[in-house]
Design a protein around this motif. Structure first.
Motif, PDB file in Angstrom:
ATOM      1  N   THR A  89      71.552  65.907  57.910  1.00 36.26           N
ATOM      2  CA  THR A  89      70.341  66.307  57.199  1.00 36.26           C
ATOM      3  C   THR A  89      70.564  67.667  56.563  1.00 36.26           C
ATOM      4  O   THR A  89      70.936  68.629  57.241  1.00 36.26           O
ATOM      5  N   PHE A  90      70.341  67.744  55.261  1.00 34.32           N
ATOM      6  CA  PHE A  90      70.525  68.975  54.505  1.00 34.32           C
ATOM      7  C   PHE A  90      69.153  69.570  54.194  1.00 34.32           C
ATOM      8  O   PHE A  90      68.333  68.949  53.518  1.00 34.32           O
ATOM      9  N   GLY A  91      68.922  70.794  54.696  1.00 33.16           N
ATOM     10  CA  GLY A  91      67.580  71.363  54.587  1.00 33.16           C
ATOM     11  C   GLY A  91      67.529  72.806  54.151  1.00 33.16           C
ATOM     12  O   GLY A  91      66.555  73.508  54.467  1.00 33.16           O
ATOM     13  N   ALA A  92      68.545  73.285  53.416  1.00 33.10           N
ATOM     14  CA  ALA A  92      68.491  74.657  52.905  1.00 33.10           C
ATOM     15  C   ALA A  92      67.237  74.844  52.054  1.00 33.10           C
ATOM     16  O   ALA A  92      66.867  73.962  51.273  1.00 33.10           O
ATOM     17  N   VAL A  93      66.597  75.984  52.209  1.00 30.73           N
ATOM     18  CA  VAL A  93      65.312  76.214  51.537  1.00 30.73           C
ATOM     19  C   VAL A  93      65.440  76.110  50.028  1.00 30.73           C
ATOM     20  O   VAL A  93      64.560  75.577  49.340  1.00 30.73           O
ATOM     21  N   ASP A  94      66.537  76.587  49.464  1.00 30.54           N
ATOM     22  CA  ASP A  94      66.691  76.632  48.006  1.00 30.54           C
ATOM     23  C   ASP A  94      67.614  75.548  47.469  1.00 30.54           C
ATOM     24  O   ASP A  94      68.173  75.681  46.385  1.00 30.54           O
ATOM     25  N   ARG A  95      67.782  74.460  48.181  1.00 27.72           N
ATOM     26  CA  ARG A  95      68.731  73.431  47.748  1.00 27.72           C
ATOM     27  C   ARG A  95      68.256  72.676  46.510  1.00 27.72           C
ATOM     28  O   ARG A  95      69.047  72.033  45.822  1.00 27.72           O
ATOM     29  N   ASP A  96      66.969  72.715  46.210  1.00 26.99           N
ATOM     30  CA  ASP A  96      66.423  72.052  45.027  1.00 26.99           C
ATOM     31  C   ASP A  96      65.418  72.996  44.380  1.00 26.99           C
ATOM     32  O   ASP A  96      64.533  73.529  45.067  1.00 26.99           O
ATOM     33  N   PRO A  97      65.530  73.251  43.055  1.00 23.03           N
ATOM     34  CA  PRO A  97      64.640  74.230  42.414  1.00 23.03           C
ATOM     35  C   PRO A  97      63.203  73.751  42.239  1.00 23.03           C
ATOM     36  O   PRO A  97      62.316  74.554  41.924  1.00 23.03           O
TER      37      PRO A  97
END
Length: 249
Positions: A89-97
């Motif tokens: 699961t990829f959950g970096a806060v800024d992974r999608d603008p």
């Protein structure tokens, strides 16, 4: 207790809390022309317009993660069936603008011929790109995707997703049967070695590799030989079912 819970739910307001969106991304990998390859789709809308991405989509409010993954497989990857399993699961806060989006990556390994129909009907928006790994062994890290004309720009954190998929493959190749998912039902030991070399990124000693595969009990001879070979046809093998060959998990 039921009445108390019912009363609580009647007054509960989910809008009081921020809620991230959830998506799934499919890492559909194979080995093509001696190199690991992945199915990518060209994005036609912003953000990351004209970049290449893993087939993906948002999870519906009444849809399970697995159901969403299989829907994306049909609608975007244009494949009717494949075994898919959760990778990470990829959950970096800024992974999608656009907003906070958490993506659950799914992983599937397929023989190269499984992609033919999808690519034939793709109108150029799907491609099988070579996966270029720049780190040794099981070091890990992002990887690059390379098309016929050179590197393909990847959208979002898809390079990290591909890197983790390759890391998982390299880590499992020696102790599990994962490599056989990239082969047809009947294969030569040369084809099996080609798959291992493509994933590991190294050349292997032919006699030692074959001895190890046979000693593990993962393959059995079919008594048949390949057709159309220029020289002496090689013997064909098949994967021995796990009920017959023990596998360490």
């Amino acid at each position: 207790m039921t009445d108390t819970e019912t009363q609580f739910l009647q007054t509960y307001d989910p809008a009081e809390y921020e809620r991230p969106s959830v998506a799934v991304d499919l890492i559909l990998m194979s080995v093509v022309d001696g190199a690991p390859a992945v199915l990518l789709i060209r994005r036609t809308e912003q953000p990351a317009k004209d970049k290449w991405a893993l087939p993906g989509g948002f999870v519906g409010i009444d849809e399970s993660l697995d159901a969403a993954a299989h829907r994306v497989l049909r609608e975007k990857a244009r494949m009717d069936d494949a075994y898919v399993e959760q990778l990470y699961t990829f959950g970096a806060v800024d992974r999608d603008p656009r907003m906070r989006i958490i993506s659950v990556a799914y992983f599937a390994l397929l023989p190269a011929d499984r992609y033919a129909a999808a690519l034939k009907n793709s109108s150029g928006d799907l491609t099988l790109a070579r996966v270029a790994v720049h780190w040794p062994g099981e070091t890990g890290g992002p990887v690059a995707a390379v098309g016929e004309d050179g590197p393909l720009p990847l959208a979002f954190d898809n390079a990290d997703m591909l890197g983790l998929a390759m890391l998982r493959l390299r880590g499992k190749l020696d102790y599990s049967s994962v490599g056989f998912a990239l082969l047809p039902e009947y294969f030569t030991l040369r084809q099996l070695q080609d798959v291992h070399e493509a994933i590991l990124g190294v050349q292997l000693n032919k006699p030692a590799f074959r001895r190890r595969m046979l000693d593990k009990g993962w393959v059995e001879a079919t008594g048949e030989r390949e057709i159309g070979a220029s020289f002496r046809p090689a013997e064909l093998y098949r994967f021995k079912p796990l009920s017959q060959a023990s596998e360490r998990t």
